[in-house]
Design a protein around this motif. Structure first.
Motif, PDB file in Angstrom:
ATOM      1  N   ILE A   2       0.888  -1.228  -0.065  1.00  0.00           N
ATOM      2  CA  ILE A   2       0.069  -0.068   0.039  1.00  0.00           C
ATOM      3  C   ILE A   2       1.036   1.290   0.066  1.00  0.00           C
ATOM      4  CG2 ILE A   2      -1.818   1.273   1.474  1.00  0.00           C
ATOM      5  CD1 ILE A   2      -2.501  -1.631   2.618  1.00  0.00           C
ATOM      6  N   LEU A   3       0.642   1.982  -1.091  1.00  0.00           N
ATOM      7  CA  LEU A   3       1.708   3.254  -0.911  1.00  0.00           C
ATOM      8  C   LEU A   3       0.470   4.517  -0.698  1.00  0.00           C
ATOM      9  CD1 LEU A   3       3.306   2.987  -4.642  1.00  0.00           C
ATOM     10  CD2 LEU A   3       4.252   2.651  -2.159  1.00  0.00           C
ATOM     11  N   LEU A   4       1.046   4.899   0.586  1.00  0.00           N
ATOM     12  CA  LEU A   4       0.167   6.168   1.158  1.00  0.00           C
ATOM     13  C   LEU A   4       0.380   7.360   0.255  1.00  0.00           C
ATOM     14  CD1 LEU A   4       0.630   5.625   4.990  1.00  0.00           C
ATOM     15  CD2 LEU A   4      -0.968   4.447   3.339  1.00  0.00           C
ATOM     16  N   ASP A   5      -0.568   7.951   0.083  1.00  0.00           N
ATOM     17  CA  ASP A   5      -0.367   9.195  -0.811  1.00  0.00           C
ATOM     18  C   ASP A   5      -0.520  10.435   0.235  1.00  0.00           C
ATOM     19  OD1 ASP A   5      -0.357  10.934  -2.889  1.00  0.00           O
ATOM     20  OD2 ASP A   5      -2.370  10.824  -3.590  1.00  0.00           O
ATOM     21  N   HIS A   6       0.461  10.861   0.739  1.00  0.00           N
ATOM     22  CA  HIS A   6       0.595  11.927   1.629  1.00  0.00           C
ATOM     23  C   HIS A   6       2.010  12.945   1.054  1.00  0.00           C
ATOM     24  CE1 HIS A   6      -2.402  10.834   4.255  1.00  0.00           C
ATOM     25  NE2 HIS A   6      -1.584   9.464   4.579  1.00  0.00           N
ATOM     26  N   PRO A   7       1.386  13.715  -0.030  1.00  0.00           N
ATOM     27  CA  PRO A   7       2.690  14.552  -0.587  1.00  0.00           C
ATOM     28  C   PRO A   7       3.497  15.254   0.409  1.00  0.00           C
ATOM     29  CG  PRO A   7       0.826  14.423  -2.047  1.00  0.00           C
ATOM     30  CD  PRO A   7       0.368  13.855  -0.759  1.00  0.00           C
ATOM     31  N   ASP A   8       4.783  15.298   0.327  1.00  0.00           N
ATOM     32  CA  ASP A   8       5.579  16.013   1.128  1.00  0.00           C
ATOM     33  C   ASP A   8       6.261  17.309   0.536  1.00  0.00           C
ATOM     34  OD1 ASP A   8       6.987  17.005   3.195  1.00  0.00           O
ATOM     35  OD2 ASP A   8       8.440  15.187   3.649  1.00  0.00           O
ATOM     36  N   PHE A   9       5.565  18.370   0.434  1.00  0.00           N
ATOM     37  CA  PHE A   9       5.967  19.462  -0.224  1.00  0.00           C
ATOM     38  C   PHE A   9       6.825  20.435   0.439  1.00  0.00           C
ATOM     39  CE2 PHE A   9       1.494  18.670  -2.336  1.00  0.00           C
ATOM     40  CZ  PHE A   9       1.929  18.321  -3.575  1.00  0.00           C
ATOM     41  N   LYS A  10       7.012  20.115   1.852  1.00  0.00           N
ATOM     42  CA  LYS A  10       8.038  20.726   2.410  1.00  0.00           C
ATOM     43  C   LYS A  10       9.343  20.242   2.087  1.00  0.00           C
ATOM     44  CE  LYS A  10       5.323  21.485   6.721  1.00  0.00           C
ATOM     45  NZ  LYS A  10       4.347  20.900   6.197  1.00  0.00           N
ATOM     46  N   PHE A  11       9.435  19.167   1.554  1.00  0.00           N
ATOM     47  CA  PHE A  11      10.750  18.288   0.839  1.00  0.00           C
ATOM     48  C   PHE A  11      11.031  18.724  -0.378  1.00  0.00           C
ATOM     49  CE2 PHE A  11      13.191  14.317   0.091  1.00  0.00           C
ATOM     50  CZ  PHE A  11      14.106  14.679   0.659  1.00  0.00           C
ATOM     51  N   ASN A  12      10.081  18.710  -1.309  1.00  0.00           N
ATOM     52  CA  ASN A  12      10.359  19.318  -2.665  1.00  0.00           C
ATOM     53  C   ASN A  12       9.108  19.451  -3.468  1.00  0.00           C
ATOM     54  OD1 ASN A  12       9.591  16.813  -3.913  1.00  0.00           O
ATOM     55  ND2 ASN A  12      11.524  15.872  -3.597  1.00  0.00           N
TER      56      ASN A  12
ATOM     57  N   PHE B  93       7.629  18.215  -5.795  1.00  0.00           N
ATOM     58  CA  PHE B  93       6.941  17.034  -6.365  1.00  0.00           C
ATOM     59  C   PHE B  93       6.187  16.328  -4.994  1.00  0.00           C
ATOM     60  CE2 PHE B  93       9.577  17.854  -9.757  1.00  0.00           C
ATOM     61  CZ  PHE B  93       8.894  17.685 -10.964  1.00  0.00           C
ATOM     62  N   GLY B  94       6.678  16.558  -3.861  1.00  0.00           N
ATOM     63  CA  GLY B  94       5.946  15.993  -2.744  1.00  0.00           C
ATOM     64  C   GLY B  94       6.515  14.603  -2.482  1.00  0.00           C
ATOM     65  N   ALA B  95       7.761  14.193  -3.339  1.00  0.00           N
ATOM     66  CA  ALA B  95       8.242  12.783  -3.293  1.00  0.00           C
ATOM     67  C   ALA B  95       9.581  12.700  -2.498  1.00  0.00           C
ATOM     68  CB  ALA B  95       8.572  12.295  -4.576  1.00  0.00           C
ATOM     69  N   ARG B  96       9.647  11.704  -1.513  1.00  0.00           N
ATOM     70  CA  ARG B  96      10.680  11.415  -0.881  1.00  0.00           C
ATOM     71  C   ARG B  96      11.201   9.785  -1.497  1.00  0.00           C
ATOM     72  NH1 ARG B  96       7.142  12.637   3.355  1.00  0.00           N
ATOM     73  NH2 ARG B  96       7.122  10.092   4.059  1.00  0.00           N
ATOM     74  N   GLY B  97      12.291   9.359  -1.328  1.00  0.00           N
ATOM     75  CA  GLY B  97      12.819   8.157  -1.920  1.00  0.00           C
ATOM     76  C   GLY B  97      12.298   6.880  -1.285  1.00  0.00           C
TER      77      GLY B  97
END
Length: 743
Positions: free
Chosen positions: A682-692, A694-698
Motif C-alpha cells: 500500500i503506497l500512502l499518498d501524502h505528498p511532502d511539499f516541504k521536501f520538494n 513534487f512531494g516525493a521522498r525516496g
C-alpha cells in the motif's frame, strides 16, 4: 503539476532497449584494439607477498603484460570525501605494496588479447606468501584488537541509564547479523581507454560524477580530462557506489600498454574485493513505564570493518533510525568498529537501518510480550510527533496511517497472541509486524532540458539509472512541466560530462534530480518565450512575461496559441534550452524521513522442518510516488531482499584463516521464485511539499527495513523460539538452545 503523468503507473521507457539487448552495459563495450585483464587474487587473509613468479604465465598465449606491486605505475591517493565527491571505500591503491589485508585481494593483473587467455595465464602466476594469523570474525576482532568508537555517529539525550534502572519493565537483549554480499545480476566491470591524455571509463558505478573525480585524482588529471559512462547498470545495492581497485587497475594498465582494457570481476571475488554489509552485534536495552511508554532506549552496535586504513573507518550506523523512530526522552546510540581481515565493508541497501531495525523491532516485540500488550499497540503508544534527536518537527509523518491500513488489510485484529495457537492442517501460522523507517535526503543537482523543433523534448543529467526507473520518472517530470507526451521525451543519463547529478544511493536520486529537471524545463520555456517575442517571432508584439505556456503551447492574452515546435521553426531554431541548479533540502526547519509498517505471515511445519513466508502486507509513507508501477516494484524488491536477510543470506568465513567459504552463487543462498510470498504493498499518498515541489521522498531502501524483524517476530509467534542471530535457519528452529546461545 499534472496528476495524469505524476503518480501514474507508466512502464519504463528504457524497457524496450533492455528487452531487445540494445542497452549497453559496461562489459558490452568492445572498443577497437581492446584487450582483457584478469586478476590474481590472494589465497591468504593476512600476511606479505614474498615473491611473484610470472615466468610461466608470461609464456602463455596472448599475454601482453602482468602487473603487480613490483611492476606498476605510480598513482596518487584521493582524499576520499563524500562531500567533495571523490570517495572510495578501499583507500589503498591496487598493488601499492606487498601487504595482504584480506583473502581475495588483487595481488596481480594479467593482460592478454582475450578473456580466456588472460584467465588461463592468471592461474599460472605463482605467488609466495609469509602468512600471519588472520582476524576472521567479529568475536576475534573484539578479543584481539578491541573496538574503535565512532563518536560522530553517536547520540545521547537525557539520562538513559538512570531511567532504565527505574523503569517498570525492561528488556536487555543482544542481536547478531552476519556479513551479507550485494550480488547484483551484473558483475563489477570496467572498460578503460586513453586518447590524447584523456581517460574514458565505461564503469559499473552508481555515481558517474564521483567516479570521474576519483579517477582524476588518482591519475593526476583535471576532471574535464576524464569521462565516466554508465548509461545502464545491472543494479548495485550500494556495492557500486564508489570505485574499487579493479577500475583503477584497468585504467592504469590501459595507459601502460596503450590499448583499451576490460576487467570483469569474477563472482567469487565480488564477495571479497567489492564490499559487503558488515557483521554486527547489537545490544538493545529498553525500559518502559507501566503503560508501555518508552522511558529509556540504549542501542549499542559493534560491527566489523577492515584493517586497510586505520584513519578512515566505514560506519554501519545501526542506531540511526533508533534515534527518532519512537518518542523517548532518555536515549543513547553508540557505534564501535572492530577490525578484521576482510575487505572493506560498504553501504548495502538501507545501510545501518536494515540490521539496526532488525534489532530494535525485535526488542520492541519482546517488550510487548513482557507487557502483555499487542505489538502494534506498543508502537502506536510510542509515536514520535517530532524528531527528538534534532528537536525539529517532521515535514510529514503518517506512520499511524500506515499501521492502520496495513493492519486492516492483513487482518491483524484476528491474531491470537498465544504462541503456536494458529494452525492450518500440519502448519503452524505465525503473525508478526514491525515498523520500517528510512531517512529522506535531497542533494544539490544540475540538469538540462531542451524543447526541440521536431516537437520532442530532451533531458540530461549526470545521474544514473541503476534499474530503479530513473529514466522514466525524469521523462515524467519533463512531460509534466512541458506538456510533451511521454513517448516524445528523450532522456540521457549516466555520463559524467552532463550537468552534475547525484549518486544513485541513499534513496535520494528522485528527490534530488526531479526539482532540477523541472527548473530546467521552466527555463527552456522562458527561452522559448524570448524567441517568440523577438522580431519575426510568433508573438512579435508581446512581451515574454505576457505569454503563458500550457500543454506545449504559448498563449497570448488575446487567445492566440502556437505550439513550441512552430515557434522554433519560425526562427529556424533547433531548440529552446534551459539549464538549472537546485539546492538540497534545508535541514534547519524540518526533519525528513519516510515511514511504514510490515505485517508478515509465516508457516512452520515441524514435522518436516519447513519454514516459509507466505504473506506480506506493507504500507509505506514516502510522500508522493512519482510512478506507481516502479515504486511498487522497488518496495516489493526490498521486501524480497528482507526475506533473504531474514532466512537465507550469510557470507561465511573459515574461523581459522579468514577465507570466505561460500563465495559463490551455489552456496550463498538468496530467495528464488519458490520462496516468494504473496506481497501486497500500500503506497500512502501524502505528498511532502516541504521536501520538494513534487512531494516525493525516496523509495529504494525503506522496503527492506523492518522486514527481517517482522519475520523473526512471526517465527516466535509460530514456534515460541526467539531467534536473535540471523539468518533464521532450520537448525536454529529445531534446537532452541543453539538458537539463543549467542544471545
Amino acid at each position: 503539476m499534472s496528476e495524469k503523468i505524476i503518480g501514474a503507473a507508466k512502464p519504463r521507457i528504457d524497457g524496450p532497449l533492455k528487452l531487445t539487448g540494445r542497452a549497453k552495459y559496461s562489459s558490452d563495450n568492445n572498443l577497437d584494439g581492446m584487450v582483457h585483464a584478469y586478476g590474481v587474487f590472494s589465497t591468504i587473509a593476512r600476511g606479505e607477498i614474498t615473491n611473484i613468479d610470472t615466468s610461466v604465465a608470461k609464456q602463455s598465449p596472448g599475454v601482453i603484460d602482468i602487473f603487480h606491486h613490483g611492476h606498476f605505475p605510480k598513482l596518487y591517493h584521493t582524499p576520499s570525501s563524500m562531500a567533495q565527491e571523490n570517495k572510495v571505500d578501499e583507500v589503498r591503491l591496487p598493488f601499492e605494496d606487498n601487504h595482504v589485508y584480506y583473502a581475495g585481494q588483487f595481488v596481480a593483473l594479467v593482460v592478454a588479447d582475450t578473456f580466456e587467455n588472460a584467465r588461463a595465464a592468471a592461474y599460472k602466476v605463482k605467488v609466495d606468501y609469509q602468512q600471519s594469523p588472520a582476524i576472521a570474525n567479529l568475536d576475534q576482532a573484539v578479543e584481539q584488537g578491541g573496538t574503535q568508537m565512532q563518536e560522530k555517529s553517536n547520540h545521547t539525550r537525557g539520562n538513559p541509564e538512570q531511567a532504565f534502572q527505574s523503569a517498570a519493565h525492561t528488556i536487555d537483549a543482544t542481536y547478531y547479523t552476519p556479513v551479507e554480499t550485494h550480488n547484483p545480476m551484473e558483475m563489477h566491470a570496467t572498460v578503460a581507454a586513453w586518447n590524447d591524455g584523456k581517460l574514458t571509463m565505461y564503469d559499473t558505478t552508481q555515481g558517474v560524477v564521483n567516479a570521474r573525480n576519483v579517477y582524476a585524482k588518482v591519475f593526476g588529471l583535471s576532471p574535464d580530462r576524464v569521462e565516466v559512462l554508465t548509461p545502464f547498470l545491472g543494479s548495485g545495492f550500494g556495492g557500486k557506489l564508489w570505485p574499487w581497485p579493479h577500475g583503477i587497475a584497468a585504467a592504469a594498465a590501459a595507459r601502460e600498454i596503450g590499448r583499451p582494457v576490460q576487467v570483469v570481476v569474477p563472482r567469487q571475488q565480488m564477495f571479497t574485493t567489492t564490499g559487503h554489509r558488515p557483521e554486527t552485534r547489537q545490544r538493545l536495552r529498553l525500559g518502559t513505564d507501566g503503560d508501555g511508554r518508552l522511558v529509556s532506549v540504549r542501542h549499542e552496535t559493534t560491527y566489523t570493518t577492515s584493517t586497510i586504513d586505520q584513519m578512515q573507518t566505514y560506519v554501519e550506523s545501526c542506531g540511526k533510525m533508533t534515534q527518532a523512530l519512537y518518542s523517548c526522552e532518555n536515549l543513547s546510540v553508540t557505534h564501535a568498529a572492530a577490525r578484521t581481515n576482510r575487505g572493506t565493508p560498504t553501504s548495502m541497501r538501507a545501510p545501518g537501518a536494515a540490521p539496526g531495525l532488525f534489532a530494535l523491532e525485535s526488542a520492541m516485540d519482546e517488550m510487548a510480550l513482557k507487557l502483555g500488550m499487542d505489538p502494534l499497540e506498543l508502537r502506536r503508544r510510542n509515536y514520535a510527533d517530532s524528531d527528538e534527536s534534532k528537536g525539529l518537527p517532521w515535514s510529514s509523518n503518517h506512520i499511524r496511517d500506515a499501521y492502520d491500513q496495513a493492519a486492516e488489510r492483513f487482518g491483524w485484529a484476528k491474531r491470537n497472541p498465544k504462541v503456536g495457537s494458529m494452525r492450518d492442517g500440519n502448519e503452524i501460522i505465525g503473525w508478526g509486524m514491525a515498523s520500517c523507517n528510512w531517512e529522506a535526503i535531497r542533494r544539490p543537482c544540475d540538469a538540462r532540458v531542451s524543447l526541440r523543433a521536431d516537437g520532442s523534448a530532451f533531458a540530461s543529467c549526470a545521474t544514473q539509472d541503476i534499474g530503479t526507473g530513473t529514466y522514466t520518472i525524469v521523462a515524467q517530470a519533463v512531460s509534466d512541466v512541458t506538456g510533451v507526451p511521454l513517448d516524445k521525451v528523450e532522456v540521457e543519463l549516466g555520463d559524467s560530462s552532463y550537468p552534475s547529478g547525484p549518486i544513485s544511493g541513499g534513496s535520494w536520486a528522485t528527490a534530488t534530480t526531479l526539482p532540477a529537471i523541472a527548473a530546467a524545463g521552466r527555463k527552456a520555456i522562458d527561452a522559448l518565450k524570448e524567441y517568440a517575442t523577438l522580431e519575426g517571432g510568433a508573438f512579435p508584439d508581446a512581451k515574454p512575461e505576457d505569454l503563458t505556456y500550457e500543454n506545449g503551447q504559448l498563449k497570448s492574452s488575446d487567445g492566440k496559441a502556437v505550439g513550441f515546435a512552430e515557434v522554433l521553426k519560425a526562427r529556424q531554431l533547433a531548440s529552446a534550452d534551459g539549464e538549472a541548479h537546485t539546492e538540497g533540502a534545508s535541514t534547519d526547519t524540518y526533519a525528513f524521513r519516510s515511514f511504514g509498517a510490515h505485517f508478515v505471515e509465516v508457516r512452520w511445519d515441524p514435522g518436516v522442518s519447513n519454514l516459509r513466508v507466505t504473506r506480506v502486507v506493507s504500507a509505506i509513507d514516502v510522500g508522493r510516488a512519482i510512478n506507481k508501477l516502479t515504486s511498487l516494484n522497488q518496495v516489493e524488491g526490498g521486501i524480497v531482499m528482507g526475506i533473504g536477510m531474514a532466512l537465507f543470506e550469510q557470507t561465511e568465513y573459515d574461523p581459522r584463516d579468514g577465507r570466505p567459504v561460500n563465495n559463490n552463487y551455489a552456496e550463498y543462498l538468496v530467495p528464488v521464485h519458490a520462496d516468494q510470498p504473496e506481497i501486497d504493498v500500500i503506497l500512502l499518498d501524502h505528498p511532502d511539499f516541504k521536501f520538494n515541489e513534487f512531494g516525493a521522498r525516496g523509495i529504494g531502501e525503506i522496503g527492506i527495513t523492518g522486514v527481517p524483524a517482522a519475520i523473526a517476530n512471526a517465527v516466535y509467534h509460530a514456534t515460541g523460539k526467539r531467534i536473535r542471530d540471523l539468518p533464521i535457519t532450520l537448525d536454529k528452529l529445531m534446537d532452541v538452545g543453539a538458537a539463543t546461545q549467542r544471545a
